[in-house]
Write a protein that holds these residues in place. Structure first.
Motif, PDB file in Angstrom:
ATOM      1  N   UNK A  57       0.827  -1.212   0.000  1.00 38.94           N
ATOM      2  CA  UNK A  57       0.000   0.000   0.000  1.00 38.94           C
ATOM      3  C   UNK A  57       0.870   1.276   0.000  1.00 38.94           C
ATOM      4  N   UNK A  58       1.828   1.300  -0.920  1.00 39.16           N
ATOM      5  CA  UNK A  58       2.810   2.389  -0.962  1.00 39.16           C
ATOM      6  C   UNK A  58       2.183   3.654  -1.540  1.00 39.16           C
ATOM      7  N   UNK A  59       2.355   4.733  -0.793  1.00 39.29           N
ATOM      8  CA  UNK A  59       1.823   6.015  -1.260  1.00 39.29           C
ATOM      9  C   UNK A  59       2.914   7.068  -1.213  1.00 39.29           C
ATOM     10  N   UNK A  60       2.889   7.961  -2.184  1.00 37.13           N
ATOM     11  CA  UNK A  60       3.844   9.076  -2.158  1.00 37.13           C
ATOM     12  C   UNK A  60       3.123  10.317  -2.657  1.00 37.13           C
ATOM     13  N   UNK A  61       3.132  11.320  -1.827  1.00 41.12           N
ATOM     14  CA  UNK A  61       2.466  12.573  -2.196  1.00 41.12           C
ATOM     15  C   UNK A  61       3.489  13.693  -2.211  1.00 41.12           C
ATOM     16  N   UNK A  62       3.320  14.602  -3.144  1.00 35.53           N
ATOM     17  CA  UNK A  62       4.183  15.786  -3.207  1.00 35.53           C
ATOM     18  C   UNK A  62       3.331  17.015  -2.999  1.00 35.53           C
ATOM     19  N   UNK A  78      -1.712  19.194  -3.695  1.00 34.08           N
ATOM     20  CA  UNK A  78      -1.043  17.947  -3.334  1.00 34.08           C
ATOM     21  C   UNK A  78      -1.119  17.025  -4.544  1.00 34.08           C
ATOM     22  N   UNK A  79       0.077  16.633  -5.029  1.00 25.80           N
ATOM     23  CA  UNK A  79       0.124  15.727  -6.169  1.00 25.80           C
ATOM     24  C   UNK A  79       0.339  14.325  -5.628  1.00 25.80           C
ATOM     25  N   UNK A  80      -0.543  13.417  -5.980  1.00 22.19           N
ATOM     26  CA  UNK A  80      -0.406  12.046  -5.493  1.00 22.19           C
ATOM     27  C   UNK A  80       0.223  11.209  -6.599  1.00 22.19           C
ATOM     28  N   UNK A  81       1.502  10.961  -6.465  1.00 17.49           N
ATOM     29  CA  UNK A  81       2.254  10.265  -7.514  1.00 17.49           C
ATOM     30  C   UNK A  81       2.035   8.759  -7.422  1.00 17.49           C
ATOM     31  N   UNK A  82       1.987   8.234  -6.202  1.00 12.47           N
ATOM     32  CA  UNK A  82       1.705   6.809  -6.009  1.00 12.47           C
ATOM     33  C   UNK A  82       0.485   6.692  -5.099  1.00 12.47           C
ATOM     34  N   UNK A  83      -0.480   5.920  -5.572  1.00 11.08           N
ATOM     35  CA  UNK A  83      -1.749   5.888  -4.828  1.00 11.08           C
ATOM     36  C   UNK A  83      -2.028   4.500  -4.282  1.00 11.08           C
ATOM     37  N   UNK A  84      -1.135   3.974  -3.507  1.00  9.94           N
ATOM     38  CA  UNK A  84      -1.376   2.666  -2.893  1.00  9.94           C
ATOM     39  C   UNK A  84      -0.967   1.532  -3.798  1.00  9.94           C
ATOM     40  N   UNK A 139       9.031   6.895 -12.049  1.00  9.29           N
ATOM     41  CA  UNK A 139      10.248   7.502 -11.491  1.00  9.29           C
ATOM     42  C   UNK A 139      10.161   7.618  -9.974  1.00  9.29           C
ATOM     43  N   UNK A 140       8.947   7.964  -9.494  1.00  9.95           N
ATOM     44  CA  UNK A 140       8.748   8.078  -8.053  1.00  9.95           C
ATOM     45  C   UNK A 140       8.983   6.739  -7.376  1.00  9.95           C
ATOM     46  N   UNK A 141       8.456   5.682  -7.997  1.00  5.87           N
ATOM     47  CA  UNK A 141       8.627   4.340  -7.450  1.00  5.87           C
ATOM     48  C   UNK A 141      10.104   3.955  -7.441  1.00  5.87           C
ATOM     49  N   UNK A 142      10.770   4.297  -8.548  1.00  2.00           N
ATOM     50  CA  UNK A 142      12.188   3.968  -8.669  1.00  2.00           C
ATOM     51  C   UNK A 142      12.999   4.644  -7.555  1.00  2.00           C
ATOM     52  N   UNK A 143      12.677   5.931  -7.303  1.00  2.00           N
ATOM     53  CA  UNK A 143      13.410   6.661  -6.249  1.00  2.00           C
ATOM     54  C   UNK A 143      13.197   6.018  -4.889  1.00  2.00           C
ATOM     55  N   UNK A 144      11.975   5.556  -4.661  1.00  2.00           N
ATOM     56  CA  UNK A 144      11.702   4.916  -3.368  1.00  2.00           C
ATOM     57  C   UNK A 144      12.403   3.561  -3.289  1.00  2.00           C
ATOM     58  N   UNK A 192      11.606   8.533   0.455  1.00  2.00           N
ATOM     59  CA  UNK A 192      10.840   7.690   1.368  1.00  2.00           C
ATOM     60  C   UNK A 192       9.344   7.835   1.060  1.00  2.00           C
ATOM     61  N   UNK A 193       8.586   6.762   1.222  1.00  2.00           N
ATOM     62  CA  UNK A 193       7.150   6.852   0.939  1.00  2.00           C
ATOM     63  C   UNK A 193       6.440   7.728   1.971  1.00  2.00           C
ATOM     64  N   UNK A 194       5.361   8.352   1.558  1.00  2.00           N
ATOM     65  CA  UNK A 194       4.546   9.124   2.487  1.00  2.00           C
ATOM     66  C   UNK A 194       3.804   8.177   3.427  1.00  2.00           C
ATOM     67  N   UNK A 195       3.349   7.078   2.833  1.00  2.00           N
ATOM     68  CA  UNK A 195       2.568   6.112   3.615  1.00  2.00           C
ATOM     69  C   UNK A 195       2.798   4.720   3.037  1.00  2.00           C
ATOM     70  N   UNK A 196       2.482   3.711   3.818  1.00  2.00           N
ATOM     71  CA  UNK A 196       2.676   2.348   3.361  1.00  2.00           C
ATOM     72  C   UNK A 196       4.064   1.864   3.724  1.00  2.00           C
TER      73      UNK A 196
END
Lengths: 406, 249
Positions: B10-15, B21-27, B49-54, B60-64
């Protein structure tokens, strides 16, 4: 992270850009070199002044007449006839802090020996003068109190006078020379003293009993100077006070009157000249120091450029495991290496330049260890100080953005 | 299945961009096991790219949760992340990112310099070994400007291998290369995966590159679109052989 690795990393980074590293160093090289050269020259001239003054006798005290205001008219000090034999007697009798006292009556004139002649100064003094001025008789003998009492027409010659009056294979001792038509028998030759710190030739002199000069040459009863030696260099201050008290009494000066003489100690002279020379050294070193600071700013400038230019490299290093601290240390070590290497070259250059100055210009130089250590420490500090901010900037980069930096 | 190298739950990343708020990864959830060759695909803006950076521990992920080799990356601080990148991950970039005017061997040694456990003798040995593995043993002292693009990328792969990471993370590693050289790189990747059992995660947007992998994860708008096991893995070596002998003109 091992320090050895950090140094290896920084060294490799510098090797990639040798010319730029050298150009950055140049500011430091010139700065350190200039500081060391300036301090060597300054210290050299200071020590040469001190040594030449103390060779004249560091305990020496000079009493000169001083033109005091009489009805608003000032008279040149050489015209003032306040110093007399009575002053000398009082000092001899009552001064406790003086070891030797000699009056001086002197004049300039032409001295003739056969077909040769020379313009020089004739100094009439007492035998104690040799002690006070630390003069040594190289050949022959010095005159005595008896000669003074009888105003004998005997003299001792300085080296320069000997060279100008006598041929190389002539023995001056026992010969008669004429000073302003008055014949003197040469009884001794003084050992050479060389130039004084004012550039005066101390060997261009004829020394005779003061009575002879007073009575037979000048027909005066006063003296131009009185020389004395204090018991020690430290006592010269107290001796000065004593002289002032005794002479004021002898001259019957009222408390509100100005001194009609002036007492100067050698220590005072040394201090004046050394402080002038110290001030010059400080000024020159300050200018050189400024160039060192500019060199440091040069390092900072190049390090900033380097950090910007190598943003991708920093990003890469971070992505393969460099911590912020590693990046900080890398750039800091690079800056320190530049400044320390520059400093070492600068030390070498400064010493070479100092020796070159000594060799070509004949200036006295003293390369002090303190100047080397000081300038080296300053430049190492410069590296740390001016290298820190660029290094910190590098260490705070975000690896993601740094990797995408174009 | 063997042990799991990557576990993503459930990986999430928000910018935060100003007020938006841009939600690049939504779970996002998927696992990768040791020895897999995974391609991550998706169009631009898919969150690739966001996933790759994580995954690369650069972000680091925002959540998950993201567990790499059993450790939750979220709990690590900056320095620990750097240490993790050093020993667990081998990066391969699209633009190689080799240090200029630096020999191949010194480029490969670079990650080891940041690993205090390794002395200078071992460092050199491992770097030579890694360059041998990418068949560049004869070019140890060549600088990047003396190497072709494919050779530079092989140096970069050697650099990724040298610290013996648990996974190799490639970001469009063939993006700057022509077809033939791309296939050569993919052949090398396959060899590392199949013969040395290296786990590889390969981000790309070229479908023909994905065909060489054992599994394809497709992203779309920050979500997992498809996650397919590749039944018929293409051999890069065969594809290379099938290319016209000379395509010069």
């Amino acid at each position: 992270m091992k320090v050895a690795n950090l140094i290896r990393i920084a060294l490799r980074a510098l090797q990639r850009n040798k010319l730029r590293a050298f150009l950055t160093m140049l500011g430091i090289i010139i700065g350190v070199g200039a500081v060391i050269t300036m301090m060597s020259i300054g210290e050299g001239s200071k020590q040469s002044i001190q040594s030449s003054l103390s060779s004249m006798g560091s305990n020496m005290i000079t009493i000169q007449p001083q033109s005091n205001r009489t009805g608003g008219v000032r008279i040149a000090s050489s015209e003032v006839q306040v110093l007399t034999l009575s002053d000398v007697r009082v000092l001899r009798r009552d001064a406790t802090l003086l070891t030797a006292i000699s009056p001086q009556a002197s004049t300039n004139g032409q001295v003739i020996k056969g077909a040769m002649n020379w313009s020089t100064s004739l100094q009439g003094v007492s035998p104690e003068y040799f002690d006070i001025r630390k003069l040594t008789v190289r050949e022959g003998i010095a005159f005595t109190e008896d000669d003074v009492r009888s105003a004998a027409k005997v003299c001792l010659l300085g080296q320069t006078v000997v060279e100008n009056l006598f041929g190389s294979n002539e023995d001056p001792i026992g010969q008669i020379i004429r000073f302003n038509k008055i014949p003197f028998q040469v009884i001794g030759i003084l050992a050479a003293k060389g130039q004084s710190s004012f550039g005066q030739d101390q060997d261009d002199v004829i020394i005779a009993p003061y009575t002879t000069v007073q009575k037979r040459v000048l027909a005066i009863t006063h003296f131009q100077n009185i020389y004395a030696s204090a018991v020690s260099e430290e006592a010269s201050e107290a001796a000065t006070d004593e002289i002032v008290r005794l002479l004021r009494e002898n001259h019957r000066l009222r408390p509100e009157d100005e001194d009609d003489f002036r007492v100067r100690t050698q220590a005072e002279l040394i201090n004046t000249l050394s402080s002038t020379s110290s001030m010059m050294t400080v000024l020159l070193t300050a200018v050189a120091g400024i160039s060192l600071v500019i060199g440091g700013i040069g390092i900072m400038n190049i390090m900033y450029v380097s950090v910007t230019e190598r943003t991708r490299e920093i990003g890469l290093r971070m992505s393969i495991g460099a911590r912020g601290m590693d990046i900080l240390m890398q750039f800091l070590i690079e800056a320190i290496m530049i400044s320390v290497t520059g400093g070492l070259i600068g030390v070498f250059l400064g010493i070479s330049a100092s020796l070159l100055v000594a060799y070509t210009l004949g200036w006295p130089i003293v390369i002090s260890q303190s100047s080397i250590v000081l300038s080296f420490l300053v430049c190492a500090f410069t590296g740390v100080f001016f290298g820190y901010y660029p290094a910190q900037k590098a260490s705070r980069l975000d690896p993601i953005e740094a990797l995408r930096y174009e | 299945m063997s042990e799991k190298i990557l576990q993503i739950q459930d990986l999430k990343r928000e910018f935060r961009m100003g007020t938006e708020v841009v939600r690049a990864l939504k779970g996002l959830s998927f696992d990768v096991a040791a020895g897999e060759f995974v391609t991550i695909m998706g169009s631009s803006g898919s969150g690739k790219t966001t996933l790759l950076n994580i995954l690369g521990c650069l972000d680091k992920p925002t959540d998950g949760a993201y567990l790499l080799d059993g450790v939750n990356v979220k709990d690590l601080n900056r320095d620990e992340l750097a240490r993790f990148r050093n020993v667990k991950i081998g990066f391969v970039f699209q633009s190689y990112n080799l240090l200029p005017r630096t020999s191949a061997i010194e480029n490969v040694e670079l990650p080891l310099l940041y690993n205090p456990a390794i002395g200078s003798k071992e460092r050199r040995e491992r770097a030579i070994h890694a360059l041998e593995a990418v068949k560049l043993a004869e070019r140890l002292d060549h600088t990047p400007s003396q190497l072709s693009g494919g050779q530079q990328q092989r140096v970069a792969i050697a650099r990724a291998l040298v610290n013996e990471p648990v996974m190799i993370l490639a970001d469009e590693a063939t993006g700057n290369l022509d077809t033939r050289t791309s296939y050569e790189i993919m052949a090398l990747m396959q060899e590392l995966n199949q013969e040395q059992n290296k786990t590889i995660i390969f981000v790309t947007h070229e479908p023909d590159i994905a065909a060489f992998s054992s599994r394809t994860v497709m992203l779309r708008d920050g979500k997992l679109q498809t996650d397919t096991q590749n039944q018929a893995i293409k051999s890069a070596r065969e594809a290379l052989a099938a290319l016209p002998e000379s395509d010069d003109y």
